[in-house]
Design a protein around this motif. Structure first.
Motif, PDB file in Angstrom:
ATOM      1  N   ILE A  94       0.837  -1.195   0.000  1.00 56.46           N
ATOM      2  CA  ILE A  94       0.000   0.000   0.000  1.00 56.46           C
ATOM      3  C   ILE A  94       0.875   1.248   0.000  1.00 56.46           C
ATOM      4  N   MET A  95       1.944   1.235   0.821  1.00 55.18           N
ATOM      5  CA  MET A  95       2.855   2.373   0.843  1.00 55.18           C
ATOM      6  C   MET A  95       3.532   2.535  -0.517  1.00 55.18           C
ATOM      7  N   ASP A  96       3.887   1.415  -1.152  1.00 53.58           N
ATOM      8  CA  ASP A  96       4.492   1.486  -2.472  1.00 53.58           C
ATOM      9  C   ASP A  96       3.525   2.087  -3.484  1.00 53.58           C
ATOM     10  N   ALA A  97       2.240   1.751  -3.321  1.00 53.50           N
ATOM     11  CA  ALA A  97       1.249   2.246  -4.266  1.00 53.50           C
ATOM     12  C   ALA A  97       1.150   3.761  -4.215  1.00 53.50           C
ATOM     13  N   PHE A  98       1.263   4.349  -3.062  1.00 54.15           N
ATOM     14  CA  PHE A  98       1.155   5.798  -2.923  1.00 54.15           C
ATOM     15  C   PHE A  98       2.463   6.520  -3.238  1.00 54.15           C
ATOM     16  N   PHE A  99       3.586   5.952  -2.772  1.00 57.87           N
ATOM     17  CA  PHE A  99       4.846   6.669  -2.866  1.00 57.87           C
ATOM     18  C   PHE A  99       5.807   6.097  -3.900  1.00 57.87           C
ATOM     19  N   GLY A 100       5.529   4.861  -4.354  1.00 59.55           N
ATOM     20  CA  GLY A 100       6.367   4.276  -5.398  1.00 59.55           C
ATOM     21  C   GLY A 100       7.570   3.571  -4.837  1.00 59.55           C
ATOM     22  N   ALA A 101       7.685   2.292  -5.112  1.00 55.25           N
ATOM     23  CA  ALA A 101       8.798   1.519  -4.572  1.00 55.25           C
ATOM     24  C   ALA A 101      10.092   1.871  -5.258  1.00 55.25           C
ATOM     25  N   ASN A 102      10.019   2.303  -6.508  1.00 55.61           N
ATOM     26  CA  ASN A 102      11.230   2.516  -7.272  1.00 55.61           C
ATOM     27  C   ASN A 102      11.556   3.994  -7.491  1.00 55.61           C
ATOM     28  N   ARG A 170      16.717 -10.018  -8.215  1.00 53.74           N
ATOM     29  CA  ARG A 170      16.314  -8.815  -7.477  1.00 53.74           C
ATOM     30  C   ARG A 170      15.548  -9.155  -6.203  1.00 53.74           C
ATOM     31  N   GLY A 171      14.967 -10.317  -6.136  1.00 49.57           N
ATOM     32  CA  GLY A 171      14.208 -10.714  -4.945  1.00 49.57           C
ATOM     33  C   GLY A 171      12.783 -10.226  -4.940  1.00 49.57           C
ATOM     34  N   GLU A 172      12.350  -9.464  -5.974  1.00 42.00           N
ATOM     35  CA  GLU A 172      10.989  -8.943  -6.029  1.00 42.00           C
ATOM     36  C   GLU A 172      10.518  -8.873  -7.469  1.00 42.00           C
ATOM     37  N   VAL A 173       9.210  -8.899  -7.607  1.00 43.23           N
ATOM     38  CA  VAL A 173       8.594  -8.763  -8.925  1.00 43.23           C
ATOM     39  C   VAL A 173       7.578  -7.639  -8.865  1.00 43.23           C
ATOM     40  N   GLN A 174       7.353  -6.991  -9.993  1.00 44.34           N
ATOM     41  CA  GLN A 174       6.405  -5.883 -10.059  1.00 44.34           C
ATOM     42  C   GLN A 174       5.131  -6.311 -10.756  1.00 44.34           C
ATOM     43  N   SER A 175       4.031  -5.645 -10.378  1.00 43.64           N
ATOM     44  CA  SER A 175       2.748  -5.891 -11.024  1.00 43.64           C
ATOM     45  C   SER A 175       2.024  -4.559 -11.144  1.00 43.64           C
ATOM     46  N   VAL A 176       1.141  -4.463 -12.139  1.00 51.49           N
ATOM     47  CA  VAL A 176       0.380  -3.242 -12.393  1.00 51.49           C
ATOM     48  C   VAL A 176      -1.102  -3.566 -12.274  1.00 51.49           C
ATOM     49  N   GLN A 177      -1.816  -2.770 -11.461  1.00 55.20           N
ATOM     50  CA  GLN A 177      -3.256  -2.953 -11.291  1.00 55.20           C
ATOM     51  C   GLN A 177      -3.931  -1.594 -11.370  1.00 55.20           C
ATOM     52  N   SER A 179      -6.946   0.965 -10.082  1.00 58.47           N
ATOM     53  CA  SER A 179      -7.764   1.271  -8.916  1.00 58.47           C
ATOM     54  C   SER A 179      -8.369   2.634  -9.115  1.00 58.47           C
ATOM     55  N   PHE A 180      -9.129   3.113  -8.125  1.00 56.01           N
ATOM     56  CA  PHE A 180      -9.718   4.444  -8.250  1.00 56.01           C
ATOM     57  C   PHE A 180      -8.636   5.515  -8.257  1.00 56.01           C
ATOM     58  N   LEU A 181      -7.410   5.152  -7.857  1.00 61.70           N
ATOM     59  CA  LEU A 181      -6.308   6.101  -7.924  1.00 61.70           C
ATOM     60  C   LEU A 181      -5.674   6.154  -9.308  1.00 61.70           C
ATOM     61  N   GLY A 182      -6.061   5.208 -10.126  1.00 61.33           N
ATOM     62  CA  GLY A 182      -5.442   5.106 -11.435  1.00 61.33           C
ATOM     63  C   GLY A 182      -4.599   3.846 -11.514  1.00 61.33           C
ATOM     64  N   GLN A 183      -3.540   3.899 -12.266  1.00 63.82           N
ATOM     65  CA  GLN A 183      -2.657   2.739 -12.419  1.00 63.82           C
ATOM     66  C   GLN A 183      -1.697   2.665 -11.239  1.00 63.82           C
ATOM     67  N   VAL A 184      -1.694   1.520 -10.559  1.00 61.53           N
ATOM     68  CA  VAL A 184      -0.868   1.322  -9.373  1.00 61.53           C
ATOM     69  C   VAL A 184       0.200   0.274  -9.661  1.00 61.53           C
ATOM     70  N   VAL A 185       1.447   0.655  -9.470  1.00 58.29           N
ATOM     71  CA  VAL A 185       2.569  -0.266  -9.666  1.00 58.29           C
ATOM     72  C   VAL A 185       3.070  -0.710  -8.294  1.00 58.29           C
ATOM     73  N   THR A 186       3.099  -1.993  -8.095  1.00 54.83           N
ATOM     74  CA  THR A 186       3.542  -2.520  -6.801  1.00 54.83           C
ATOM     75  C   THR A 186       4.701  -3.484  -6.995  1.00 54.83           C
ATOM     76  N   ALA A 187       5.502  -3.608  -5.977  1.00 56.20           N
ATOM     77  CA  ALA A 187       6.611  -4.575  -5.961  1.00 56.20           C
ATOM     78  C   ALA A 187       6.400  -5.511  -4.785  1.00 56.20           C
ATOM     79  N   ARG A 188       6.468  -6.788  -5.080  1.00 51.77           N
ATOM     80  CA  ARG A 188       6.268  -7.813  -4.052  1.00 51.77           C
ATOM     81  C   ARG A 188       7.450  -8.771  -4.048  1.00 51.77           C
ATOM     82  N   PRO A 189       7.678  -9.446  -2.903  1.00 51.31           N
ATOM     83  CA  PRO A 189       8.718 -10.479  -2.892  1.00 51.31           C
ATOM     84  C   PRO A 189       8.435 -11.538  -3.941  1.00 51.31           C
TER      85      PRO A 189
END
Length: 387
Positions: A94-102, A170-177, A179-189
């Protein structure tokens, strides 16, 4: 679905840290493998739940609907416009969705396979005498230890880990979904390597790639003089070895003091009750008294009154300071209880009547505020029914 950590410990979501700790200690006493070998799986679940709920950050993840012990968070529905936009996200996602992991340059990166181990707890029953003198005890503990075949590496002999093809190390993979915020990019283990960035193609046959195995072993522990109920002795590095051969946690030995038949303990002070006949209280006597230091002579002064307290200085418990040193000893408080006979024969009755006459006590009077007076209170009983 996220695990019900609160239900595992049997507490409500509004439970205080103290209530969570008490619930864990109660369950741990019942489910510890040394006490209940068949409950090892339940013990692990209870311990995991306590580790999560005792950590404010992890507990916050649980309260938001996530699972801090699962890489995929809460799991569930599609996260599209028609569903929960945060479904399947953990708190970090959720924090990544708002502030961006990368946004700050790179993601979280792979985590180390070598993790520190957990602390372990064992309870030790001790007598009052052992608590006073201290003792050296041999304890049997069941903890995770370093795998002696792979020495913590987790790989079969002659093999080594390889870079994960899914995440490229890298130990993580990214996904795009959406939401009402628009396009959300997240990084997960990474679900393949679990965030390590590498996989073990040929795990060690003894530990299964974890780098540690459970083992029962015997250790010696020195218990200092003056310990009391609930105190803990810390043995550094004697707890659970971490995964990947990580450093071991600490082992805590918690004292459970058994109740004594004679003495009652109050910190460093000891108390006991000695019953003496009224003749010994009136005439005085010397009585033997068994203490923690051996037999002592108890001097009863003539005319000793009921509820008199005698103090034997320095015959109590050692005072154990927080630095582990003993600073003197407490005292032994002897409470005298004068026993009045409940039955007298004719001769004894006659002797007591003569004594009462000799002392002018045929007609005892009621005392007011420590002074005699107020009229006749009672007369000595005569005839049948003397006690």
């Amino acid at each position: 679905m996220a695990r019900d950590y609160y239900g595992t410990l049997g507490v409500g979501k509004n439970a205080t840290p103290e209530e969570i700790k008490r619930a864990y200690r109660k369950l741990a006493r019942q489910l510890h493998p040394d006490v209940n070998p068949d409950a090892e799986a339940q013990f692990k679940e209870v311990t995991a739940a306590y580790e999560v709920l005792s950590d404010p950050k992890k507990r916050q993840v649980v309260d938001l609907g996530g699972d801090p012990l699962e890489s995929g968070g809460r799991g569930g529905g599609g996260g599209g416009m028609g569903g929960d936009p945060f479904s399947g996200f953990g708190l970090g996602d959720i924090m990544d969705a708002f502030f961006g992991a990368n946004s700050a340059g790179g993601g979280r990166g792979p985590r180390s396979r070598v993790q520190p181990g957990s602390d372990a707890l064992i309870r030790l029953d001790m007598t009052l005498e052992e608590c006073a003198a201290g003792t050296n005890r041999e304890l049997t503990v069941d903890t995770a230890v370093l795998c002696d075949r792979c020495h913590g590496g987790g790989c079969a002999e002659g093999t080594s880990p390889i870079t994960c093809d899914t995440c490229g190390g890298r130990g993580e993979v990214q996904s795009v979904q959406r939401s009402f915020l628009g396009q959300v990019v997240t990084a997960r283990p990474c679900p393949v390597c679990r965030g390590f960035g590498e996989v073990i193609p040929d795990p060690c046959g003894q530990c299964g790639g974890d780098g540690r195995v459970r083992s029962r072993r015997t250790i010696n522990v020195q218990i200092p003089p003056g310990v009391a109920e609930g105190m803990r002795v810390r043995l550094a590095g004697q707890g659970e070895v971490g995964s990947g051969g990580g450093p071991a946690g600490d082992l805590y030995v918690e004292i459970e003091e058994q109740q004594h038949d004679v003495f009652e303990r109050d910190g460093a002070e000891l108390h006991c009750v000695v019953r003496i006949p009224m003749t010994a209280a009136a005439l005085g006597a010397v009585l033997p008294l068994a203490t923690l230091d051996g037999e002592e002579e108890l001097d009863i002064e003539p005319g000793t009154q009921p509820n008199t307290e005698l103090l034997l200085t320095g015959r109590g418990m050692p005072r154990l300071r927080s630095n582990g040193r003993v600073d003197g000893r407490g005292d032994l408080h002897v409470h005298l209880e004068v026993v009045v006979p409940t039955k007298l024969d004719a001769r004894q009755t006659e002797l007591l009547r003569e004594l009462a006459t000799e002392r002018g006590e045929e007609e005892p009077t009621l005392a007011h505020n420590g002074k005699s007076g107020g009229g006749l209170f009672s007369r000595l009983r005569s005839g049948r029914g003397n006690r």
